[in-house]
Design a protein around this motif. Structure first.
Motif, PDB file in Angstrom:
ATOM      1  N   UNK A  84       0.842  -1.193   0.000  1.00 34.60           N
ATOM      2  CA  UNK A  84       0.000   0.000   0.000  1.00 34.60           C
ATOM      3  C   UNK A  84       0.882   1.250   0.000  1.00 34.60           C
ATOM      4  N   UNK A  85       0.825   2.053  -1.075  1.00 34.77           N
ATOM      5  CA  UNK A  85       1.701   3.229  -1.143  1.00 34.77           C
ATOM      6  C   UNK A  85       1.421   4.255  -0.060  1.00 34.77           C
ATOM      7  N   UNK A  86       0.212   4.290   0.472  1.00 37.81           N
ATOM      8  CA  UNK A  86      -0.106   5.237   1.539  1.00 37.81           C
ATOM      9  C   UNK A  86       0.517   4.800   2.865  1.00 37.81           C
ATOM     10  N   UNK A  87       0.590   3.495   3.102  1.00 37.67           N
ATOM     11  CA  UNK A  87       1.283   2.970   4.281  1.00 37.67           C
ATOM     12  C   UNK A  87       2.773   3.293   4.176  1.00 37.67           C
ATOM     13  N   UNK A  88       3.327   3.125   2.983  1.00 36.45           N
ATOM     14  CA  UNK A  88       4.749   3.406   2.775  1.00 36.45           C
ATOM     15  C   UNK A  88       5.064   4.873   3.026  1.00 36.45           C
ATOM     16  N   UNK A  89       4.276   5.758   2.441  1.00 33.95           N
ATOM     17  CA  UNK A  89       4.504   7.194   2.627  1.00 33.95           C
ATOM     18  C   UNK A  89       4.273   7.601   4.073  1.00 33.95           C
ATOM     19  N   UNK A 113       9.686   1.126  -2.681  1.00 32.56           N
ATOM     20  CA  UNK A 113       8.334   1.173  -3.248  1.00 32.56           C
ATOM     21  C   UNK A 113       7.866  -0.232  -3.633  1.00 32.56           C
ATOM     22  N   UNK A 114       7.330  -0.950  -2.640  1.00 34.65           N
ATOM     23  CA  UNK A 114       6.870  -2.324  -2.867  1.00 34.65           C
ATOM     24  C   UNK A 114       5.647  -2.378  -3.779  1.00 34.65           C
ATOM     25  N   UNK A 115       4.785  -1.370  -3.740  1.00 38.99           N
ATOM     26  CA  UNK A 115       3.623  -1.344  -4.627  1.00 38.99           C
ATOM     27  C   UNK A 115       4.039  -1.266  -6.079  1.00 38.99           C
ATOM     28  N   UNK A 116       4.996  -0.405  -6.372  1.00 39.53           N
ATOM     29  CA  UNK A 116       5.513  -0.290  -7.735  1.00 39.53           C
ATOM     30  C   UNK A 116       6.216  -1.572  -8.142  1.00 39.53           C
ATOM     31  N   UNK A 117       6.948  -2.168  -7.226  1.00 35.21           N
ATOM     32  CA  UNK A 117       7.649  -3.420  -7.523  1.00 35.21           C
ATOM     33  C   UNK A 117       6.644  -4.527  -7.890  1.00 35.21           C
ATOM     34  N   UNK A 118       5.532  -4.601  -7.180  1.00 34.55           N
ATOM     35  CA  UNK A 118       4.513  -5.615  -7.480  1.00 34.55           C
ATOM     36  C   UNK A 118       3.940  -5.410  -8.876  1.00 34.55           C
ATOM     37  N   UNK A 134       1.166   0.521 -14.250  1.00 41.00           N
ATOM     38  CA  UNK A 134       2.388   0.426 -13.440  1.00 41.00           C
ATOM     39  C   UNK A 134       2.577   1.667 -12.577  1.00 41.00           C
ATOM     40  N   UNK A 135       2.559   2.821 -13.189  1.00 41.11           N
ATOM     41  CA  UNK A 135       2.885   4.036 -12.455  1.00 41.11           C
ATOM     42  C   UNK A 135       1.882   4.307 -11.336  1.00 41.11           C
ATOM     43  N   UNK A 136       0.628   3.992 -11.547  1.00 43.49           N
ATOM     44  CA  UNK A 136      -0.403   4.258 -10.537  1.00 43.49           C
ATOM     45  C   UNK A 136      -0.245   3.411  -9.285  1.00 43.49           C
ATOM     46  N   UNK A 137       0.572   2.392  -9.344  1.00 46.18           N
ATOM     47  CA  UNK A 137       0.737   1.482  -8.215  1.00 46.18           C
ATOM     48  C   UNK A 137       1.757   1.962  -7.204  1.00 46.18           C
ATOM     49  N   UNK A 138       2.617   2.883  -7.595  1.00 48.89           N
ATOM     50  CA  UNK A 138       3.697   3.328  -6.729  1.00 48.89           C
ATOM     51  C   UNK A 138       3.332   4.509  -5.861  1.00 48.89           C
ATOM     52  N   UNK A 139       4.257   4.900  -5.024  1.00 51.46           N
ATOM     53  CA  UNK A 139       4.060   6.012  -4.097  1.00 51.46           C
ATOM     54  C   UNK A 139       3.743   7.298  -4.854  1.00 51.46           C
ATOM     55  N   UNK A 143      -0.603   9.039  -5.734  1.00 56.95           N
ATOM     56  CA  UNK A 143      -0.958  10.250  -5.012  1.00 56.95           C
ATOM     57  C   UNK A 143      -0.562  10.210  -3.546  1.00 56.95           C
ATOM     58  N   UNK A 144       0.062   9.124  -3.109  1.00 62.35           N
ATOM     59  CA  UNK A 144       0.480   9.008  -1.712  1.00 62.35           C
ATOM     60  C   UNK A 144       1.626   9.960  -1.390  1.00 62.35           C
ATOM     61  N   UNK A 145       2.505  10.154  -2.340  1.00 60.37           N
ATOM     62  CA  UNK A 145       3.680  10.996  -2.134  1.00 60.37           C
ATOM     63  C   UNK A 145       4.288  11.348  -3.461  1.00 60.37           C
ATOM     64  N   UNK A 146       5.554  11.683  -3.428  1.00 63.49           N
ATOM     65  CA  UNK A 146       6.252  12.023  -4.662  1.00 63.49           C
ATOM     66  C   UNK A 146       7.364  11.015  -4.912  1.00 63.49           C
ATOM     67  N   UNK A 147       7.970  11.136  -6.065  1.00 62.33           N
ATOM     68  CA  UNK A 147       9.107  10.279  -6.388  1.00 62.33           C
ATOM     69  C   UNK A 147      10.284  10.498  -5.451  1.00 62.33           C
ATOM     70  N   UNK A 148      10.295  11.618  -4.752  1.00 58.40           N
ATOM     71  CA  UNK A 148      11.364  11.906  -3.799  1.00 58.40           C
ATOM     72  C   UNK A 148      11.190  11.133  -2.491  1.00 58.40           C
TER      73      UNK A 148
END
Length: 169
Positions: A84-89, A113-118, A134-139, A143-148
């Motif tokens: 879950x990218x929101x948990x990660x952020x 970024x485990x969501x993006x990896x999945x 693909x891109x929508x799955x990551x942090x 919308x959970x955060x940024x690439x930074x």
């Protein structure tokens, strides 16, 4: 917790088995060790394993103490095995929320970024996967955060069982 009753991720000895992160001696020892790595080995970044198993304030405290001694790690990446990218952020936010402004100004806190990896695994190994997802799955893309806030990866030690590593292009 008590020594006879372990409950929950922060109390169960999954990873930092030899450490009681609530014991003052642990907090006294690990910053000293990390400062030794900084001074003697020239380490300028940390990869922290299994960060969901201990309080983010523990890491923030170490980084604050190091900063007060003039030693900033620059880059700290946490491995929080969750898709879950929101948990990660949220983990990034929680660590940053415990850091002093000086430590925070000199240290980039990121999470793998485990969501993006999945999503990358599904795209590589699954037939008919819509690669636009693909891109929508990551942090960043969720919308959970940024690439930074995140570090992209494909495989690590958690994906060593049959069928878990990315197998195809």
């Amino acid at each position: 917790g008590s020594p006879t009753s372990l409950a929950g991720d922060w109390e169960y000895p999954w990873f930092f088995y030899d450490y009681d992160n609530n014991a003052p001696g642990t907090f006294d020892t690990l910053p000293t060790w990390t400062e030794w790595l900084y001074d003697e080995i020239d380490i300028r970044g940390l990869r922290c394993d299994a960060v969901k198993h201990f309080d983010p304030a523990f890491l923030g405290g170490i980084l604050n103490q190091m900063h007060s001694n003039g030693k900033d790690m620059g880059l700290v990446v946490g491995e929080l095995f969750d898709y879950n990218p929101f948990v990660l952020k949220n983990w990034v936010n929680n660590v940053e929320g415990t850091m002093s402004s000086g430590a925070l100004a000199n240290t980039d806190i990121k999470v793998f970024d485990f969501g993006l990896r999945a999503a990358l695994k599904e795209a590589c190994d699954g037939f008919g996967y819509d690669a636009r997802n693909i891109f929508n799955s990551g942090v960043a893309g969720s919308g959970a955060g940024s690439g930074f806030d995140a570090v992209t990866f494909v495989n690590n030690h958690d994906f060593r069982d049959p069928g878990t590593p990315v197998q195809n292009d």
